[in-house]
Design a protein around this motif. Structure first.
Motif, PDB file in Angstrom:
ATOM      1  N   LEU A  82       0.847  -1.017   0.078  1.00  0.00           N
ATOM      2  CA  LEU A  82      -0.021  -0.236  -0.071  1.00  0.00           C
ATOM      3  C   LEU A  82       0.892   1.224  -0.175  1.00  0.00           C
ATOM      4  O   LEU A  82       0.550   2.378  -0.710  1.00  0.00           O
ATOM      5  N   GLU A  83       1.713   1.284   0.738  1.00  0.00           N
ATOM      6  CA  GLU A  83       2.736   2.271   0.789  1.00  0.00           C
ATOM      7  C   GLU A  83       3.576   2.735  -0.655  1.00  0.00           C
ATOM      8  O   GLU A  83       3.567   3.592  -1.077  1.00  0.00           O
ATOM      9  N   LYS A  84       3.840   1.330  -1.118  1.00  0.00           N
ATOM     10  CA  LYS A  84       4.424   1.699  -2.482  1.00  0.00           C
ATOM     11  C   LYS A  84       3.350   2.256  -3.372  1.00  0.00           C
ATOM     12  O   LYS A  84       3.771   3.163  -4.300  1.00  0.00           O
ATOM     13  N   GLU A  85       2.171   1.545  -3.453  1.00  0.00           N
ATOM     14  CA  GLU A  85       1.352   2.082  -4.460  1.00  0.00           C
ATOM     15  C   GLU A  85       1.027   3.444  -3.935  1.00  0.00           C
ATOM     16  O   GLU A  85       0.769   4.402  -5.247  1.00  0.00           O
ATOM     17  N   GLN A  86       0.804   4.079  -2.708  1.00  0.00           N
ATOM     18  CA  GLN A  86       0.418   5.280  -2.501  1.00  0.00           C
ATOM     19  C   GLN A  86       1.919   6.295  -2.975  1.00  0.00           C
ATOM     20  O   GLN A  86       1.519   7.384  -3.561  1.00  0.00           O
ATOM     21  N   ASN A  87       2.998   5.662  -3.019  1.00  0.00           N
ATOM     22  CA  ASN A  87       4.034   6.550  -3.470  1.00  0.00           C
ATOM     23  C   ASN A  87       3.985   6.750  -5.087  1.00  0.00           C
ATOM     24  O   ASN A  87       4.229   7.553  -5.482  1.00  0.00           O
ATOM     25  N   ARG A  88       3.708   5.474  -5.509  1.00  0.00           N
ATOM     26  CA  ARG A  88       3.620   5.515  -6.927  1.00  0.00           C
ATOM     27  C   ARG A  88       2.567   6.513  -7.423  1.00  0.00           C
ATOM     28  O   ARG A  88       2.603   7.225  -8.425  1.00  0.00           O
ATOM     29  N   ARG A  99       0.794  11.463  -9.968  1.00  0.00           N
ATOM     30  CA  ARG A  99      -0.207  12.459  -9.673  1.00  0.00           C
ATOM     31  C   ARG A  99       0.690  13.953 -10.025  1.00  0.00           C
ATOM     32  O   ARG A  99       0.366  14.920 -10.447  1.00  0.00           O
ATOM     33  N   GLU A 100       1.847  13.630  -9.417  1.00  0.00           N
ATOM     34  CA  GLU A 100       2.848  14.945  -9.556  1.00  0.00           C
ATOM     35  C   GLU A 100       3.206  15.111 -10.901  1.00  0.00           C
ATOM     36  O   GLU A 100       3.328  16.296 -11.423  1.00  0.00           O
ATOM     37  N   ALA A 101       3.535  13.899 -11.473  1.00  0.00           N
ATOM     38  CA  ALA A 101       3.936  13.852 -12.998  1.00  0.00           C
ATOM     39  C   ALA A 101       2.798  14.660 -14.012  1.00  0.00           C
ATOM     40  O   ALA A 101       3.135  15.181 -14.694  1.00  0.00           O
ATOM     41  N   LEU A 102       1.498  14.125 -13.467  1.00  0.00           N
ATOM     42  CA  LEU A 102       0.304  14.692 -14.349  1.00  0.00           C
ATOM     43  C   LEU A 102       0.129  16.082 -14.068  1.00  0.00           C
ATOM     44  O   LEU A 102      -0.314  16.931 -14.937  1.00  0.00           O
ATOM     45  N   ILE A 103       0.243  16.614 -13.003  1.00  0.00           N
ATOM     46  CA  ILE A 103       0.266  18.006 -12.523  1.00  0.00           C
ATOM     47  C   ILE A 103       1.254  18.833 -13.287  1.00  0.00           C
ATOM     48  O   ILE A 103       0.957  19.816 -13.774  1.00  0.00           O
TER      49      ILE A 103
END
Length: 260
Positions: free
Chosen positions: A94-100, A105-109
């Motif tokens: 879950l932590e890996k998925e959240q980081n991914r 999200r940052e890349a899309l923004i």
């Protein structure tokens, strides 16, 4: 009173006070004592063996219970350990998925901001190009409009004169007292002008006038005094010629710009 069986031989049954009578009562007492002692010994042995069996079964039951409890505890601890490992693994995933997801999200923004900036630049460049193109086009457009203004003025004046003449012609047609000869002379005059005037020739008014003279027979009521209520087809043609005038203006401007 004797409690003996009368059918038994003498001295086979127990008789009360046989010792007092000088008999052999002691022999019968021993005879009763032996079975009682045997029975007591049997009961003691049986009780002792029973207690051993009970203790043995009790110990076996206790051992089975302890083994069952130990097995349950082992399974419980194994299940807890497995659950903890699963929870830890899921937490890590879950932590890996959240980081991914955060990275995406940052890349899309960032990509969205970049696209917005590129769009603004493109819009600015497009506006600049259009502005540069508009300057000569606007100059050519205004020049063409100026050149067409004289033709437009003459066309509007011509349509105004033809409107008045057609209104008068229709009034004569609907009149009961005015002579038919006057109407025919006015129609001939209009046809001649439509054939000779350059603006009328551009609008092809001669064909429309011939159609009006043949088919426009509408008149107002008998007491009508408003000449504009007479005729129907003539008003349609007049509106049509006005639209043709406007259309020719823009066509001439377009033709002049495209030739540039």
């Amino acid at each position: 009173i004797s409690m003996n069986n009368l059918n038994d031989p003498p001295n086979w049954n127990i008789r009360p006070n046989s010792r007092a009578d000088g008999g052999d009562g002691s022999r019968w007492n021993y005879a009763l004592l032996v079975p009682m002692l045997g029975l007591a010994a049997f009961r003691w042995i049986w009780s002792r063996e029973s207690r051993k069996e009970i203790e043995k079964e009790r110990e076996a039951y206790r051992q089975r219970t302890v083994a069952f409890q130990q097995d349950l505890e082992a399974r419980y601890h194994a299940t807890i350990a497995e659950s903890r490992r699963a929870v830890a693994h899921l937490s890590l995933e879950l932590e890996k998925e959240q980081n991914r997801t955060t990275s995406y999200r940052e890349a899309l923004i960032s990509q969205g901001r970049k696209l917005v900036e590129e769009k603004k630049l493109l819009e600015q460049e497009r506006a600049q190009v259009l502005q540069e193109r508009r300057q000569p086009l606007r100059s050519a457009y205004l020049r063409c409009l100026g050149q067409e203004e004289d033709w437009q003025r003459r066309a509007r004046l011509l349509l105004s004169e033809f409107e008045a003449a057609l209104t008068e012609r229709q009034s004569i047609y609907c009149s009961l007292v005015l002579p038919r000869r006057r109407r025919l002379e006015l129609e001939k005059s209009l046809l001649v002008r439509a054939s000779t005037d350059p603006v009328a020739a551009d609008l092809e008014m001669a064909a429309g006038l011939t159609d009006i003279f043949k088919h426009d027979t509408h008149c107002g009521d008998v007491w009508n005094t408003n000449k504009r209520q007479n005729g129907r087809l003539m008003w349609l043609y007049l509106r049509y010629w006005e639209l043709i005038v406007e259309l020719k203006k823009f066509k001439q401007v377009e033709k002049a710009i495209l030739e540039k």
